[in-house]
Scaffold this motif. Sequence first.
Motif: not given
Length: 1544
Positions: A795, A1336, A1467, A1477, A1481, A1495, A1497-1499, A1502-1503
């Motif tokens: 993450d 998310g 992920e 990415d 998305q 989702t 999410a690590h990034r 994106t959320i």
Amino acid sequence: MERLCGPNLPFWEANQTLHTNRPDLPECFQLSVLSWLPCVYLWAVFPIYLFYLKRNHSGYIMMSILNRFKTVLGLLLWIVCWTDLFYTFHELRQGDTQPPIYFVTPLVLGMTMLLATFLIQFERLRGVQSSGVLLIFWFLSVLCAIVPFRSKILQASSQNAVTDKLRFTTFYFYFGLVVGELILCCFNEKPPLFSNVVTDPNPCPETTAGFLSTVTFWWFTRMAIKGYKKPLEEKDLWSLNKRDTSKVAVRKLLQEWEKELAKAKSAENCSNQAAYSKPPPSTTNHAAGESSPDEAEVLLSNQKAATRQPSFLRALVKAFGPYFLIGSAFKLLQDVITFVNPQLLRLLISFTKQKTAPDWWGYSLAFLMFFTAILQTLILHCQFQYCFITGMNIRTAVIGAIYRKSLVITNAAKRSSTVGEVVNLMSVDAQRFMDLTTFLNMLWSAPLQIMLALYFLWQNLGPSVLAGVAVMVMLIPLNAVIAMKTRAFQVEQMQHKDSRIKLMNEILNGIKVLKLYAWENSFKEKILAIRQKELNVLRKMAYLGAVSTMAWTSAPFLVALTTFAVYVTVDENNVLDAERAFVSLSLFNILRFPLNMLPQVISSLVQASVSLKRIQRFLSHDELDPDSVDRKNTGTEFAVTVVNGKFTWSKEDPPVLHNINVMVPQGSLLAVVGHVGCGKSSLISALLGEVEKLEGEVSIRGSVAYVPQQAWIQNASLRDNILFGKPYNEQKYCCVLETCALTPDLEVLPGGDMTEIGEKGINLSGGQRQRVSLARALYSDTDIYLLDDPLSAVDAHVAKHIFDNLIGPEGVLKGKTRILVTHGISFLPQVDNIMVIVDGRVSEMGSYQELLKQNGAFAEFLRTYALEDIVEEEEEEASEESMAEEGPFPDDALSIHTDMVDSEPVINEAKRNFIRQISIISADGENPKSRSVRRHNCSQRKHSEQQEKKKPQDMQKLIQSETAETGRVKSKVYLEYAKAVGVLLSVIICFLYGCQSAAAIGANIWLSQWTNDALTNHTQENMNMRVGVYAALGIAQGVLLLGNCLLCRAYSMLRAAKFMHCNMLQGVLRAPQAFFESTPTGRVLNRFSKDVDAIDSYIPDNIDIWMRTFWYTLNVLLICSILTPMFLVVVAPLMVFYWWVQRFYVATSRQLKRLESVSRSPIYSHFSETVTGSSVIRAYGRHSAFVLMSDMKVDENQKSYYPGIVSNRWLGVRIEFIGNCMVLFAALFAVTGRENLNPGLVGLSVSYALQVTMSLNWMVRMTSDLENNIVAVERVKEYSETKTEAPWEVEDKKPPPDWPTEGKVEFQDYSVRYREGLDLVLKNLTLSVKGGEKIGIVGRTGAGKSSMTLCLFRLLEAAAGEIVIDGLKISELGLHDLRSRLTIIPQEPVLFSGTLKMNLDPFEKYSDEELWGALQQSHLHKFVSNQPAKLELECSEGGENLSVGQRQLVCLARALLRKTRILILDEATAAVDLETDDLIQSTIRTQFEDCTVFTIAHRLNTIMDYTRVLVLDKGQIAEFDTPANLISQRGIFYGMTKDAGLTQ
């Protein structure tokens, strides 16, 4: 002889010896032949033995009392013999002249005794504990001295006085001393000094066993008894003898193989010199000389076809041939002795005809038969022992060689042999060699036996034998054709099996994905289709087998029939009497064995030659060039340099990297960025020397640590995975754990850092695996770190923690050279240099600022993403300085898990609290201001306390050890098999075997009646009837056999095999996810390959042979008992002994077989693990350690295999002894009852008794083999009865076809745990999500994010609570109904080998247009349409030929095809660069806008526009609200966004 003995002592008198009831031998014969025989033996053996002792030296033995006695007796014997000699001289002086024999014999004897005494001492010095040579010598001496012993007493008693007192006395002295020596020779000396027997905890008793014990395998008895009392365990097994260890065997083979390779190379070079005379280009000037080798290569490729291949066979022969030849010598001896017994039988039958002959003839014949049989037994088993040990050594060596090779082959070679195929090389092909060595001697021995048999038959029956030989010769082409066909089928079956196992392997590796997509049925169909092909081939093989079995079983009979028929019809004077008929029969029976064996040996040879080719091809693969990366280069200040690098994965493929020029200064941090599939990972591989270098130079200074993109985790404890063979240093280790943010994870794992990690790291989350992989690199403490995108799987805040503490300019690794492949933009400003790769070329390179200034592709790329990041970074640094008085800024990974150390809950409101806690955790009482100190010094005290806390918990083994059943195989297993075959069929089959055997015996009884015609002179009138009935009975036997084979092998047993495999497949596919986590793939594959193979081919064979031998033995006993009822008295104790031996043997051997198969799987598991992680192993230079591990595992396996071989020999010697006793008694009773037995019956009973040994032996062996193989039924059954998950479809609870319509999801008080007895992973979740919301899910690794998604698919069943989707409780639905209506893009993209089309749509529901549409939306359209095969593009095993990012896009395309109302992204975009990415998305936003999306999410970027964000912490909901609200609450989510640089 007269000149030696003089005229008064005749050499031979027939009346005195043969034709009397009190036989005696003349004195001259006694003095010459009997005295010289032992001497001749000893002097003949002496030179060979001396040479042997010179070669084999095993330390010397201290002088013991035993040895002193032997020596003294030897000297006394010499004195006694020479007393005779001097006495003869004395008589000469007295004027009493004796014949020369009285001088010669004592002289020879005395010298021989001196030689024996010398040998006693010489053996002691060479460490021989028990001497066979001397034992045989003393035995012969005693044997030869018995005749004079009796003779002298007879003489004295007839003359009532002793004529020659001194010689009389010395002889009895001599006799006593020789007997003494013989007795002493039976005892063992102490082991030699410094031998391993003294040091070894559990040495093999064979090394210290005496000669007699060795010959009869008596030394094994201890283990047999132990195994009978209680099932044997690992610790009861003896250590391997030195010559059988991997250390010795593999080295032997590899030395020879290296020589072969060198020869082949030099031969190739010679032919090359002829091919072109242009001098080779100088290596120094690369730029200029680059073009010429290519031209040379073109010339070469035409030449190569002609050059010689290195021969693996020659290497094997040189390494193991000499030892094998000793066995061959024994075999030769045994073949000759085999033919003695038929001759003795002839004498015995003729003896029963002569009513006047003295009785002692008969008795001596009976005992002679007995002794030759015993001798034959002992020699045969010695020969087998040598062969089996050779076989075992070959297997060890081949496995070792393959393992060593697999660590160094190139990627191109890897592609041509998948892991499955190489494991097959190890298991199946190495086994084939082992099987062949046992039969190999038959290649020359069979023709020899056939020729000898024919010679004796010719003497017996004259030219009519040729008729029989003609029949045999006619059968040979038939069998040759069958063998060829069978071989072709076998190859075909192997291919089907390979592909079935390969597919099975993939199913097991991707089982999670199969379950998530509800694709099991499609794959089950695929496997069953392959299996059906395999069964069809097996059926054809069974047809051929039936014909061939019939041909060979009827062969001896047909031969006998034609021979006898021709014999009696050719000439009226030819009378078939008992002598002729039964001696011929016993010779035909001897013929039967080599004739039976030849085709087997030939097919075995053929199989081995196929295996040989396969192994040779594998061992001749190209190896990675160890010099492609120059590691010795110390001249430059650059740590890594690449000059004009051009690299390719394999010679045939286009290069992946062109014109690479990189210089990385010592101690700098280089980031490598670029799109998916542009060659970032290939660059790292090139630096490791994993790819083929076409041109250019690569040099690396110092040691290397490598973190691959997909972490490679061994099946070992977590600590072992991190230490990776380095010594444990607590302080350093704690430091590493903390830096890699693993400390909190250890508290979650059941056994702390000693938790066993499953295969491929199955019980760690993706992020944890990646961090363990990083920890391994950090702990190895090398000069250069190659990090292949290690941050994508974790993450954002953990990534930041790791970058700051580990990789970045302030991290632990500062001062080391680091090359980091990354997709994370936020780190780029902090690196020293950035390298941008586009399509395999370096497009630009420089520092962050320089690249921005250049305004090239990189700047463009950044502008889209990260301008705001930079601003924030600067502000953050400013704010950090202002906070320095209060204490350090909260450190990301710890900010969430503070409460793990400090029991207070996280208090979000007051920043002050936060800070206080952090300082407690990280500083442990140090000055909180010293940020850098805190970073580099780890709190040791805290960690060791935490370790103590962990200790009391017992370690939980994840991988259950394989259950080895103990004790007798339950009869219900046999019943299971009978049921699978069909009960009625089983009974019919047994009955048919009985009939067939009865027909065979009927024919022989008829023959004995026929021979009795000769006595009454009725031969002519009955001849046609006799021949006719004999023929009819024989043909009936053949027909019954054929019918039975077809019924048994081709129909019922194949049905059973199909049924069992199908059930097991069903059972495994229905098993819950937990089953796959606790069962290594290797073990399941073992069941699908080895055990299914046993059911397919071994069990039917075993049953077939067992049935035939059982009925045969029964019939023999019946016949012998009917003819001489006295026989029953003897049979009873013999049978008791038989039963007793068999009980001991079967119990021990079965357990040994089980131990052997349990210790076999780790060899292959370890091997497949090694192959997948070979690049990591090579990078860390752990090559030799892994080779050692593999050797240890092979040795462990051979430790249980070796006693298994010996147990067969032990059994053989004992059972054959019983058979030999039967021969003895049958002959003795024939002698005693010769008054009322006709010769035909004597012949019948004795020739049958001669046969019974073999069938008794086979019967026990087959009983044991059957028990060992029937275990396969047990094991297959075990997996077909595994606990299943919920049903796939529940008829009355089928959801409506368009369900879920709106996609509303509710968790009601939901809890879940991974397995019984573990803690809850999710605790009492309650939340409700409306249709179409975008949720998310964030939280630290291991907080339960992935588990939450697994619960939706019911891969984990609820411990409490419910999940409701659109008003239906998911716990009531069928699994397939549920799973097929949800869509997931899983964390790890799994592809199966097959076409891309199959990977997208295994059930073939969609049209090509739809598939292209999905590819268009998932941005793979360009890539796929550029491929020549388009949708039919072959994906290799695990999708290796696509990059990880591309695989992720394929998973996206799958999701787009299914297009359900609920989408779960796990992920999913971790391995993709930012541009892709973004595309993904946007695709998800447009294509799934009306769907509910979860989702993980690590990034976080994106959320940020999602409806709501769910923050999980330790399995509970910490926060759940819109992103904006969460940020304003300043809670956990806020901290995370801050780390990611999304808020200020």
